[in-house]
Design a protein around this motif. Structure first.
Motif, PDB file in Angstrom:
ATOM      1  N   ARG A  25     -17.844  44.169 -58.474  1.00 15.16           N
ATOM      2  CA  ARG A  25     -17.211  42.893 -58.824  1.00 15.16           C
ATOM      3  C   ARG A  25     -15.773  43.117 -59.254  1.00 15.16           C
ATOM      4  O   ARG A  25     -14.863  42.394 -58.888  1.00 15.16           O
ATOM      5  N   MET A 133     -11.781  42.433 -52.751  1.00 11.76           N
ATOM      6  CA  MET A 133     -11.455  41.260 -51.946  1.00 11.76           C
ATOM      7  C   MET A 133     -12.349  40.064 -52.274  1.00 11.76           C
ATOM      8  O   MET A 133     -11.875  38.942 -52.403  1.00 11.76           O
ATOM      9  N   ALA A 134     -13.664  40.283 -52.394  1.00 14.96           N
ATOM     10  CA  ALA A 134     -14.578  39.165 -52.650  1.00 14.96           C
ATOM     11  C   ALA A 134     -14.271  38.489 -53.970  1.00 14.96           C
ATOM     12  O   ALA A 134     -14.289  37.254 -54.078  1.00 14.96           O
ATOM     13  N   THR A 135     -13.978  39.280 -55.000  1.00 15.46           N
ATOM     14  CA  THR A 135     -13.645  38.717 -56.312  1.00 15.46           C
ATOM     15  C   THR A 135     -12.284  38.044 -56.268  1.00 15.46           C
ATOM     16  O   THR A 135     -12.091  36.960 -56.841  1.00 15.46           O
ATOM     17  N   ARG A 136     -11.335  38.669 -55.585  1.00 15.73           N
ATOM     18  CA  ARG A 136     -10.009  38.061 -55.442  1.00 15.73           C
ATOM     19  C   ARG A 136     -10.117  36.690 -54.770  1.00 15.73           C
ATOM     20  O   ARG A 136      -9.464  35.729 -55.191  1.00 15.73           O
ATOM     21  N   ASP A 137     -10.962  36.586 -53.763  1.00 20.74           N
ATOM     22  CA  ASP A 137     -11.105  35.320 -53.043  1.00 20.74           C
ATOM     23  C   ASP A 137     -11.644  34.212 -53.947  1.00 20.74           C
ATOM     24  O   ASP A 137     -11.171  33.078 -53.903  1.00 20.74           O
ATOM     25  N   ILE A 138     -12.641  34.550 -54.766  1.00 23.95           N
ATOM     26  CA  ILE A 138     -13.227  33.518 -55.627  1.00 23.95           C
ATOM     27  C   ILE A 138     -12.266  33.132 -56.748  1.00 23.95           C
ATOM     28  O   ILE A 138     -12.233  31.988 -57.200  1.00 23.95           O
TER      29      ILE A 138
END
Length: 360
Positions: A25, A133-138
């Motif tokens: 995360r 990336m996934a956390t940055r996107d959210i």
């Protein structure tokens, strides 16, 4: 230290990251070096590091199974007039945990005051670039309303004040992107607290049925309607239209008068030198129920009621309300709150408690 960095610094503030935190995360901290070192020793971070060591030896262990995951209790959907919000998909009982998340970004409380706008932008950009990336996107999917620098706007609109257990300089602001999906209601069905270990918890304050929107309060619910609406407009760019704020003028005025009366009576029974009859306690409880504050903001008043019944020598009522206060404290403020300790002390031996017969 568990951190990577510093990646960038201005003045005393530096960017530190831990992209592998909580199974990838990630987390970014913008603070003083001594604070970053202290934060890395918090259990939620240090236990994560211990888990990594175990796993490197082929032992599968996870100390944070219940953090940074959401049970299938709700879905995100469009709410008329509000944008995206959360709606229950199954029955949720009072006291049930809905979310438990650590922040994606943590910034020092003086970050805004001590740095220029350009320095703030540069540190935030350095920080967001270090998140997975996934956390940055959210994080970047959150709404802002000021039109300022995108990341700063998101931080200013969606962050929560938090006090971490790291000593005198624990006051920071944390961005919890999943939590920002909750819309606002002045009489919410969900409450939150942030413990000293970086974790933001939300719990239901009453039974919630499928199809109901889940909402927290962004403002001080004890303020009169005009103050609440002004705060919502200035800080988040919307006019509150919750059921309490949408009352017809005569009913809204009556609500405001009750809030003032709550303030007066609560101060009266909280003054150990004041003289009053036990009926004042019953009046206060009634006012909370009339204002629908007894569901989401009852911990403090129930504790005060318990102490006062004990002070009038009414042991059974003191125990009854101490138990109710204890339940509310766990939901509203968590197991480490002072209110929990206060009620446990009262329940241990009411007649030996400092408050026993104090008003007689």
């Amino acid at each position: 230290t568990a951190w990577q960095g510093p990646h960038a610094c201005y003045g005393d503030f530096c960017v530190y990251s831990k992209p592998d935190f909580s199974g990838g995360r990630g987390i970014v901290v913008i603070s003083l070096k001594k604070n970053a070192e202290a934060i890395s020793m918090l259990p939620v971070l240090s236990e994560d590091r211990v888990a990594e060591i175990f796993q490197s030896q082929g032992v599968n262990v996870n100390f944070t199974d219940e953090v940074n995951t959401s049970p299938p209790l709700f879905r995100a959907t469009a709410i008329p007039g509000k944008g995206i919000g959360l709606v229950a998909t199954q029955p949720i009982r009072r006291g049930q945990r809905i979310m438990a998340y650590t922040p994606a970004i943590v910034v020092h409380r003086k970050f805004i005051d001590d740095l220029s706008k350009d320095e703030q932008y540069r540190l935030l950009e350095a920080g967001i670039g270090r998140l997975p990336m996934a956390t940055r996107d959210i994080v970047m999917a959150q709404m802002g309303h000021s039109g300022d620098h995108r990341v700063l706007d998101i931080m200013m609109t969606n962050s929560f004040e938090m006090w971490m257990d790291i000593g005198q300089d624990g006051h920071h602001f944390g961005n919890f992107p999943e939590v920002s999906r909750y819309n606002h209601d002045c009489r919410p069905n969900v409450v939150y607290y942030i413990d000293g270990d970086l974790t933001h918890y939300t719990h239901a304050v009453r039974d919630i049925q499928p199809g109901e929107e889940l909402a927290i309060s962004y403002v001080d619910s004890f303020r009169v309607r005009s103050v609440r609406q002004d705060r919502a407009q200035r800080s988040w760019g919307f006019k509150c239209t919750c059921s309490s704020c949408s009352l017809p003028e005569p009913l809204a005025n009556a609500s405001d008068n009750r809030l003032w009366r709550i303030y007066e009576v609560e101060n009266q029974i909280g003054d150990w030198n004041a003289k009053f009859e036990p009926e004042a306690i019953e009046l206060l409880l009634s006012l909370y129920q009339q204002e629908r504050l007894h569901e989401s903001h009852s911990a403090g008043v129930l504790g005060l009621v318990a102490l006062n019944y004990n002070a009038f020598g009414k042991q059974e009522l003191a125990i009854k309300y101490a138990l109710l206060a204890l339940e509310a404290e766990l939901i509203e403020n968590g197991p480490k709150s002072r209110g929990v300790q206060s009620m446990l002390l009262l329940l241990e031996e009411p007649k030996a408690h400092w408050s026993w017969r104090k008003r007689i």
